[in-house]
Write a protein that holds these residues in place. Sequence first.
Motif, PDB file in Angstrom:
ATOM      1  N   ALA A 331       0.826  -1.217   0.000  1.00 44.94           N
ATOM      2  CA  ALA A 331       0.000   0.000   0.000  1.00 44.94           C
ATOM      3  C   ALA A 331       0.853   1.257   0.000  1.00 44.94           C
ATOM      4  CB  ALA A 331      -0.936  -0.007   1.201  1.00 44.94           C
ATOM      5  N   GLY A 332       2.144   1.105  -0.262  1.00 47.19           N
ATOM      6  CA  GLY A 332       3.036   2.261  -0.259  1.00 47.19           C
ATOM      7  C   GLY A 332       2.535   3.422  -1.109  1.00 47.19           C
ATOM      8  N   PRO A 333       2.099   3.180  -2.348  1.00 46.94           N
ATOM      9  CA  PRO A 333       1.607   4.287  -3.158  1.00 46.94           C
ATOM     10  C   PRO A 333       0.471   5.046  -2.491  1.00 46.94           C
ATOM     11  CG  PRO A 333       2.039   2.387  -4.540  1.00 46.94           C
ATOM     12  CD  PRO A 333       2.215   1.929  -3.122  1.00 46.94           C
ATOM     13  N   ILE A 334      -0.376   4.325  -1.743  1.00 51.54           N
ATOM     14  CA  ILE A 334      -1.484   5.010  -1.076  1.00 51.54           C
ATOM     15  C   ILE A 334      -0.964   5.838   0.099  1.00 51.54           C
ATOM     16  CG2 ILE A 334      -3.691   4.671   0.104  1.00 51.54           C
ATOM     17  CD1 ILE A 334      -3.968   2.062  -1.500  1.00 51.54           C
ATOM     18  N   VAL A 335       0.017   5.297   0.802  1.00 50.19           N
ATOM     19  CA  VAL A 335       0.593   6.029   1.936  1.00 50.19           C
ATOM     20  C   VAL A 335       1.216   7.340   1.463  1.00 50.19           C
ATOM     21  CG1 VAL A 335       2.394   5.994   3.706  1.00 50.19           C
ATOM     22  CG2 VAL A 335       0.987   3.956   3.308  1.00 50.19           C
ATOM     23  N   ILE A 336       2.019   7.271   0.392  1.00 49.17           N
ATOM     24  CA  ILE A 336       2.718   8.489  -0.039  1.00 49.17           C
ATOM     25  C   ILE A 336       1.745   9.483  -0.668  1.00 49.17           C
ATOM     26  CG2 ILE A 336       4.787   7.109  -0.407  1.00 49.17           C
ATOM     27  CD1 ILE A 336       3.419   8.787  -3.406  1.00 49.17           C
ATOM     28  N   PHE A 337       0.615   8.955  -1.121  1.00 49.11           N
ATOM     29  CA  PHE A 337      -0.443   9.793  -1.684  1.00 49.11           C
ATOM     30  C   PHE A 337      -1.209  10.505  -0.560  1.00 49.11           C
ATOM     31  CE2 PHE A 337      -5.098   9.231  -2.558  1.00 49.11           C
ATOM     32  CZ  PHE A 337      -5.284  10.318  -3.397  1.00 49.11           C
ATOM     33  N   LYS A 338      -1.669   9.714   0.423  1.00 45.93           N
ATOM     34  CA  LYS A 338      -2.449  10.314   1.502  1.00 45.93           C
ATOM     35  C   LYS A 338      -1.587  11.272   2.320  1.00 45.93           C
ATOM     36  CE  LYS A 338      -6.083   8.939   2.141  1.00 45.93           C
ATOM     37  NZ  LYS A 338      -7.329   9.340   1.428  1.00 45.93           N
ATOM     38  N   ASP A 355       6.027  17.260  -3.696  1.00 44.53           N
ATOM     39  CA  ASP A 355       6.383  16.097  -4.508  1.00 44.53           C
ATOM     40  C   ASP A 355       6.674  14.956  -3.549  1.00 44.53           C
ATOM     41  OD1 ASP A 355       6.373  17.276  -7.210  1.00 44.53           O
ATOM     42  OD2 ASP A 355       7.964  18.545  -6.379  1.00 44.53           O
ATOM     43  N   SER A 356       5.919  13.907  -3.695  1.00 45.85           N
ATOM     44  CA  SER A 356       6.015  12.774  -2.765  1.00 45.85           C
ATOM     45  C   SER A 356       6.316  11.532  -3.597  1.00 45.85           C
ATOM     46  CB  SER A 356       4.673  12.658  -2.028  1.00 45.85           C
ATOM     47  OG  SER A 356       4.642  11.587  -1.132  1.00 45.85           O
ATOM     48  N   TYR A 357       7.442  10.861  -3.307  1.00 43.49           N
ATOM     49  CA  TYR A 357       7.903   9.748  -4.149  1.00 43.49           C
ATOM     50  C   TYR A 357       7.957   8.448  -3.353  1.00 43.49           C
ATOM     51  CZ  TYR A 357       9.523  13.389  -7.389  1.00 43.49           C
ATOM     52  OH  TYR A 357       9.580  14.442  -8.243  1.00 43.49           O
ATOM     53  N   CYS A 358       7.386   7.438  -3.921  1.00 42.37           N
ATOM     54  CA  CYS A 358       7.415   6.100  -3.316  1.00 42.37           C
ATOM     55  C   CYS A 358       8.510   5.301  -4.031  1.00 42.37           C
ATOM     56  CB  CYS A 358       6.053   5.443  -3.520  1.00 42.37           C
ATOM     57  SG  CYS A 358       5.790   3.968  -2.559  1.00 42.37           S
ATOM     58  N   ILE A 359       9.507   4.862  -3.275  1.00 45.02           N
ATOM     59  CA  ILE A 359      10.718   4.344  -3.918  1.00 45.02           C
ATOM     60  C   ILE A 359      11.054   2.950  -3.409  1.00 45.02           C
ATOM     61  CG2 ILE A 359      13.174   4.821  -4.274  1.00 45.02           C
ATOM     62  CD1 ILE A 359      12.424   7.799  -3.675  1.00 45.02           C
ATOM     63  N   TYR A 360      11.263   2.059  -4.375  1.00 48.85           N
ATOM     64  CA  TYR A 360      11.668   0.696  -4.026  1.00 48.85           C
ATOM     65  C   TYR A 360      13.079   0.688  -3.458  1.00 48.85           C
ATOM     66  CZ  TYR A 360       7.926  -1.455  -6.941  1.00 48.85           C
ATOM     67  OH  TYR A 360       6.749  -1.880  -7.478  1.00 48.85           O
ATOM     68  N   THR A 361      13.316  -0.163  -2.455  1.00 47.16           N
ATOM     69  CA  THR A 361      14.674  -0.481  -1.998  1.00 47.16           C
ATOM     70  C   THR A 361      14.714  -1.978  -1.721  1.00 47.16           C
ATOM     71  OG1 THR A 361      14.170  -0.230   0.350  1.00 47.16           O
ATOM     72  CG2 THR A 361      14.919   1.761  -0.828  1.00 47.16           C
ATOM     73  N   ASN A 362      15.866  -2.512  -1.407  1.00 48.73           N
ATOM     74  CA  ASN A 362      15.979  -3.945  -1.099  1.00 48.73           C
ATOM     75  C   ASN A 362      15.792  -4.175   0.398  1.00 48.73           C
ATOM     76  OD1 ASN A 362      18.119  -3.794  -3.761  1.00 48.73           O
ATOM     77  ND2 ASN A 362      16.525  -5.346  -3.726  1.00 48.73           N
ATOM     78  N   LYS A 363      14.675  -3.708   0.883  1.00 45.17           N
ATOM     79  CA  LYS A 363      14.330  -3.883   2.297  1.00 45.17           C
ATOM     80  C   LYS A 363      12.902  -4.442   2.365  1.00 45.17           C
ATOM     81  CE  LYS A 363      15.679  -0.268   4.929  1.00 45.17           C
ATOM     82  NZ  LYS A 363      15.949   1.008   4.243  1.00 45.17           N
ATOM     83  N   PRO A 364      12.443  -4.831   3.566  1.00 42.06           N
ATOM     84  CA  PRO A 364      11.071  -5.374   3.643  1.00 42.06           C
ATOM     85  C   PRO A 364      10.049  -4.338   3.192  1.00 42.06           C
ATOM     86  CG  PRO A 364      12.297  -5.806   5.671  1.00 42.06           C
ATOM     87  CD  PRO A 364      13.148  -4.870   4.860  1.00 42.06           C
ATOM     88  N   PRO A 365       8.944  -4.768   2.635  1.00 41.32           N
ATOM     89  CA  PRO A 365       7.926  -3.832   2.148  1.00 41.32           C
ATOM     90  C   PRO A 365       7.387  -2.966   3.278  1.00 41.32           C
ATOM     91  CG  PRO A 365       7.447  -6.062   1.402  1.00 41.32           C
ATOM     92  CD  PRO A 365       8.566  -6.174   2.374  1.00 41.32           C
ATOM     93  N   ALA A 366       7.025  -1.748   2.911  1.00 35.17           N
ATOM     94  CA  ALA A 366       6.459  -0.820   3.883  1.00 35.17           C
ATOM     95  C   ALA A 366       5.020  -0.499   3.508  1.00 35.17           C
ATOM     96  CB  ALA A 366       7.277   0.465   3.927  1.00 35.17           C
ATOM     97  N   GLY A 367       4.244  -0.176   4.524  1.00 36.94           N
ATOM     98  CA  GLY A 367       2.844   0.162   4.280  1.00 36.94           C
ATOM     99  C   GLY A 367       2.358   1.093   5.378  1.00 36.94           C
ATOM    100  N   PRO A 368       1.035   1.195   5.528  1.00 37.65           N
ATOM    101  CA  PRO A 368       0.502   2.129   6.520  1.00 37.65           C
ATOM    102  C   PRO A 368       0.786   1.661   7.939  1.00 37.65           C
ATOM    103  CG  PRO A 368      -1.249   0.785   5.569  1.00 37.65           C
ATOM    104  CD  PRO A 368      -0.017   0.485   4.791  1.00 37.65           C
ATOM    105  N   LEU A 369       1.082   2.587   8.808  1.00 40.65           N
ATOM    106  CA  LEU A 369       1.164   2.277  10.241  1.00 40.65           C
ATOM    107  C   LEU A 369       0.508   3.414  11.006  1.00 40.65           C
ATOM    108  CD1 LEU A 369       4.293   1.030  12.280  1.00 40.65           C
ATOM    109  CD2 LEU A 369       2.288   2.149  13.242  1.00 40.65           C
ATOM    110  N   ARG A 370      -0.689   3.192  11.436  1.00 40.16           N
ATOM    111  CA  ARG A 370      -1.468   4.125  12.277  1.00 40.16           C
ATOM    112  C   ARG A 370      -1.153   5.585  11.959  1.00 40.16           C
ATOM    113  NH1 ARG A 370      -2.709   2.693  18.599  1.00 40.16           N
ATOM    114  NH2 ARG A 370      -4.774   3.622  18.663  1.00 40.16           N
ATOM    115  N   GLY A 371      -1.740   6.017  10.845  1.00 38.46           N
ATOM    116  CA  GLY A 371      -1.548   7.405  10.481  1.00 38.46           C
ATOM    117  C   GLY A 371      -1.161   7.588   9.023  1.00 38.46           C
TER     118      GLY A 371
END
Lengths: 798, 798
Positions: A331-338, A355-371
Amino acid sequence: MTYQVIGHSVARRDGVEKVTGLAAYTSNLSLPRMLHGKILRSPLPHARIVAIDASRARRLPGVKAVLTRDTLLGDASLTYRYGHVLADQAIVAVDRVRFVGDAVAAVAAVDRDVAEEALSLIDVEYEELPAVFTAEESFGPAAPLIHETPPEVQARAAMKFDGPRPGTNICASLHIRHGDIDRGFAAADFIFEDTYSTPMQAHCPLEPHVTVADWHPSGRLTVWSSTQMPFQVRDHLARIFRLPKSQVCVLVDNVGGGYGAKTGIRLEPITSLLARLSGCPVKTMLNREEVFLTLTRHGNTFWVRTGVSRDGRLIARHIRILWDTGAYADAGPIVIFKAGYTASGPYNIPNVVIDSYCIYTNKPPAGPLRGMGVPQTTWAYEPHLDRIAAELGFDPIELRRQNIYRNGDTFVSGETLHSIDLAGCFDRALETDDWQPLGYGRRRTSPSKAASLEAANTAGSSVARGRGLACALKNTSTPSYSGATLKMNEDGTVVLLTGAVEIGQGCKTALAQITAEALSLPLERVRVATTNTDVVPFDWGTISGRTIFHVGKAIQEAAAQLREQLIALAADVLEAAPQDLELAQGRIVARGAPDKGITYEDALLRRLGIKGSGLIAHGEFRTHWYKADPGIEGCTSPFWDVGLGLAEVEVDRDTGKVRLLRYRCVADVGTAVNPALCRGQLSGATLMGLGQALFEEMLFDNGQPINPSLVNYKIPSSRDIPEVLEVNYIESGHQEGPYGAKGIGEIGVAPAAPAVASAIHDALGVWIVDLPITPEKILRALEAREATLRREAGAGAG
Amino acid sequence: MTYQVIGHSVARRDGVEKVTGLAAYTSNLSLPRMLHGKILRSPLPHARIVAIDASRARRLPGVKAVLTRDTLLGDASLTYRYGHVLADQAIVAVDRVRFVGDAVAAVAAVDRDVAEEALSLIDVEYEELPAVFTAEESFGPAAPLIHETPPEVQARAAMKFDGPRPGTNICASLHIRHGDIDRGFAAADFIFEDTYSTPMQAHCPLEPHVTVADWHPSGRLTVWSSTQMPFQVRDHLARIFRLPKSQVCVLVDNVGGGYGAKTGIRLEPITSLLARLSGCPVKTMLNREEVFLTLTRHGNTFWVRTGVSRDGRLIARHIRILWDTGAYADAGPIVIFKAGYTASGPYNIPNVVIDSYCIYTNKPPAGPLRGMGVPQTTWAYEPHLDRIAAELGFDPIELRRQNIYRNGDTFVSGETLHSIDLAGCFDRALETDDWQPLGYGRRRTSPSKAASLEAANTAGSSVARGRGLACALKNTSTPSYSGATLKMNEDGTVVLLTGAVEIGQGCKTALAQITAEALSLPLERVRVATTNTDVVPFDWGTISGRTIFHVGKAIQEAAAQLREQLIALAADVLEAAPQDLELAQGRIVARGAPDKGITYEDALLRRLGIKGSGLIAHGEFRTHWYKADPGIEGCTSPFWDVGLGLAEVEVDRDTGKVRLLRYRCVADVGTAVNPALCRGQLSGATLMGLGQALFEEMLFDNGQPINPSLVNYKIPSSRDIPEVLEVNYIESGHQEGPYGAKGIGEIGVAPAAPAVASAIHDALGVWIVDLPITPEKILRALEAREATLRREAGAGAG
């Protein structure tokens, strides 16, 4: 307005079952013939899979299914690529692994030990690839590409943000242009520029991710899952297994904490496929280390440049945020959008570029966390405002009050704001005068002056006190949908069918209160059914604090229909016009003559003449994205969370240790449907925010997680909470909310870290720009200031 | 009219799960910590309980709860007296036992063996009371009273029949007065009077009665039960435990045969109380002997007097029926009421008196068995008509055709009949000429003539052949109610929520067909949810063949709402007026231009703009009792089952053994929603009727059951079915039924016994008046005729 049920702190519905240990959680579920699933995970952050040999695992007695990329490639009935927004993830890795922990294979066996042993018998040959571990590095042109071809967009209609940018690691971006930024900066008297950062953090729900999947011989899939979004799970499973939605059933009873970790889709595809391969029900439950690698909170860097007028008006703001979304978009794109939309804060700034950019890295996926990213943006714009106030000699509280959004202001989207009372939160927070900042850390223009003030504060002791404030604005998931079905039984009792999930927040209690109020029933005559996607109405998900508002409004609509039906039934018997009748405490009565009336049960009895029969009504609430569709009126958020936090800390300048003396949070809850639950939500969110402020950070060494355990990843314990925690709210009454209510589950998080940072600055005069605020960072900041002072002193001496 | 889905013999939905053994039945259910319940039963038919001592049972290790009258008397929170119509039963006997098998105490223990042993440790002291075992004897003034005080009536509003008559064993009665009986008989040219009887019979469902009950710590009761009437179970449990209905949940998946045995309330109260006492889930499953003692079919005697005109018109009929309802009323009053109403048969007789009495005896309780008493009344009025035809020299088929009800005729209730095509059934049954009665048994006015004809038929062999016909009329449960909720998923698939129970009849398949047709969807896009009283709409019960009609109409109403919503959504997109749009195969299309359209999924997608959302609609169908309420139009039955059976038999005059050579049944099904399922229902009902005709009889010796086992109580096996079984139906199209359909589950039973009796008479010239038609009765009838012949011959010689 006084209500019968709304506004009362009735006991939680799930209280007894939870304290007696009888509450049903997916983690406790056991089915006959059930197998246990286990996942083999990548040991490398980025690698090509050269070969997988699972033959030894398959031969192990007790192993009933082994799932590798060969399974996916050999099964034309599967759409094995999926993802919440972008189809960038496979059930198990096909070509590459992209983070340490990426699923490579899975096994279902008669018990967990056999499954574990089978994993050790799967031989995987990897060819390591160059990897990238920060959003900044990944944003640059030299970064290795993590997804070679841009993933397919899952959402059917146009997204409201830009999708993947081919040839880069950008998977989504948002670009807001409001006013005229160049003219704004040209008109500014002062310009400030800062960069802030937060690290990747973790949700740490008490119940780990867990799913049980079972296939019926008719080809129907039933999934029990610890999920906040049962209908999204159904949606994904239907796509993956190419089933009509009526052939997929998702069941959720209690969820042992979500906080965003249990959004979208997690273990459901892998578990469902293991169940199909084995012909048995399969349960997959993660261990704690795996939970850390499943979903994280985005780390980010936030660059901000603000133009301020001499009289303290914020007149231009330029923001660029890079979000580290890990190896898969989720849900990263939604997080950086909201979070992008609200990144200029709760301030009415006429000229804004974001300008808000959602960027891949070689780490575990990120998503929403309370907020939904808002705590990370608040961590930037609030310290930034403190620095502006300090540099320009403004009172930081008054500077905020001068600039905050008020009802009738125009948001960066162009829409007009209403039902926002952040100003009222300030009034409430400061109505007692003991919360003014101590002032030592303010109005310092030079490090030397700051140091002298701080020395005065410390007054010979190693301990300094300070107070700080931060405020925040948060939107909710839009567009979205909630339905509510009310089923009135023959005796006038009611069952509410809703897709909302009890994730510990008490939603089933609060929704029962709204139902009881709307139908003029005693609360104990309302039951909330267990969530089962087969029978409850569609619901977008239990996320973003949206439940009380969206489901509440749907309940009101359904209740209005039931009211009308009940009154029509009674009108005959009472020989009264429907408009002269009303509902009161389980009875239909004449307005102004409550003695003249009949019970719901008696009204229902009239319908058959021998025993009662039931009534059913359905209501819904939908939001449309602002300007998404010409002719459809919409909004970027149907309600806005606003709130603030005031922190008082004591900092030991010798050790850098921060002691939380007091914390006061204030939020505008619209209407407190259940005051005790509101306070529970606000205090829980505050403590989460304080943990993120002071302790929480996922550490990696070349992509290898360093601290994926609750021993090494520190969350607040009972010894870390503020010595005095004051939870307050105001009730401004949302003009469209159910009985004036709006969401309140998340707003407590965001102010915590900047309020603490502000208090530390108030105490010591140093700025911390990277979370968490560890003792080391405080000591380093003090040392840096010392060095500057020495240089200044040297320069002065020279 | 041709349909897409209606009228097709699609495969049963529950076929795969049933043949693979994976179908869920209550009998298979096991819960963690579950105990097993067992019931101590009275060994005496009528006795006062002097003392009960359960202390030894309580001390037995593994016993978790013991329930005796002391439990009931000591718990003021219980309303322990209950009953489907009259509250004449207690959870366990309090003052007296009233039949052999009456529940005296119950035990919950860790396994069945311990529970059985505990029962043996309960000491009960009885004082035996005078008992009565036949309705005739019990009807008389000298009979001992079985219930000293008249039981309380459970139905809330006035019953449509008379209640208990104080000081007698009559617990209910129906009295119909139609026309002027005295004038009718005065105008008759011939008067015939006969008495017929049926014995107490048994339902013999494959799955025994079984209930699992579990209490939630919040005080909520969940019950899984093998029941045809989940909402009635909920109603009773809510009364007994004084709970709001929202605190009682009844779940039913598959039921392994009901036939009326699983109506009302059975094991649910005793199991729920054991669960409450023990604090654990409890399962009570009866053994076969106990099933025989739980509910039976009423034995009855049926006295009938008919006035006939010279030209073959039935002009007056007087009927008195005594029904043996056993020790407790259960649904007996409803049976004697429903069957009483139709007791004059499918014949338009202008002057009718019917008195139908429900009478307590010291035998197991009786209730509905596939036909609600109509098979017992048919057993009287059809042989009686055969005798009238034989005596007066009429063709028995033509005499029926001359007198049967036709559309527009006035029923004994005063209402006008419609959508009845019994005449069409005759036409279909006789369209091939090979079914005319052989004629040997007809037009005989003296035994000697009959004997000579019979001798000709036998033609030197001991075996005689005969053919016979019988027809029947059946009403359905009225007043009643069914709701149906349709939930359309985001992808346009649909879930039907209904309280109808799959008792093996295939209702979930047929209702899915109606749903698919009503929504123009492929059948595989419709699912029927499991029955759960929390979430499905109220339903009166899966009884009396009412499901297809009532639920089907409710589905149509709900579907009409969904259709309207879908069309409104599409009208915008297609830029068309709603009235120019229609549904076709999952799409909304322009009338006459099916290429112009969008799928349901795309229409639903429009509502949010990113992903789909759902729709929900609710429909209902209610019937009101004819003239029950001034101003409310009603009926005694919203549809009428009509049908007939033709039997060809071979009877061995040496052994009395009957061989079923051929049987043809014909019913008016209105519209065959699923022809294969219709044939299944008709053939199953026919075989049940043939078993009742030839074998079935519960035997008692002074109230002691003689044959409560499937070894000693014979039901038809595969060797007993007719050598040729022809199942036919006509589709006259019910004018109000869903797609013209009406109930067809029961009408096959009633004609079987009288058709066989008619064929036996055709073969041998003897009348059998008491069911079952055993070889002994045939031989005795032949012997009686021989004796008469000998007497006649002696008189002739004298």
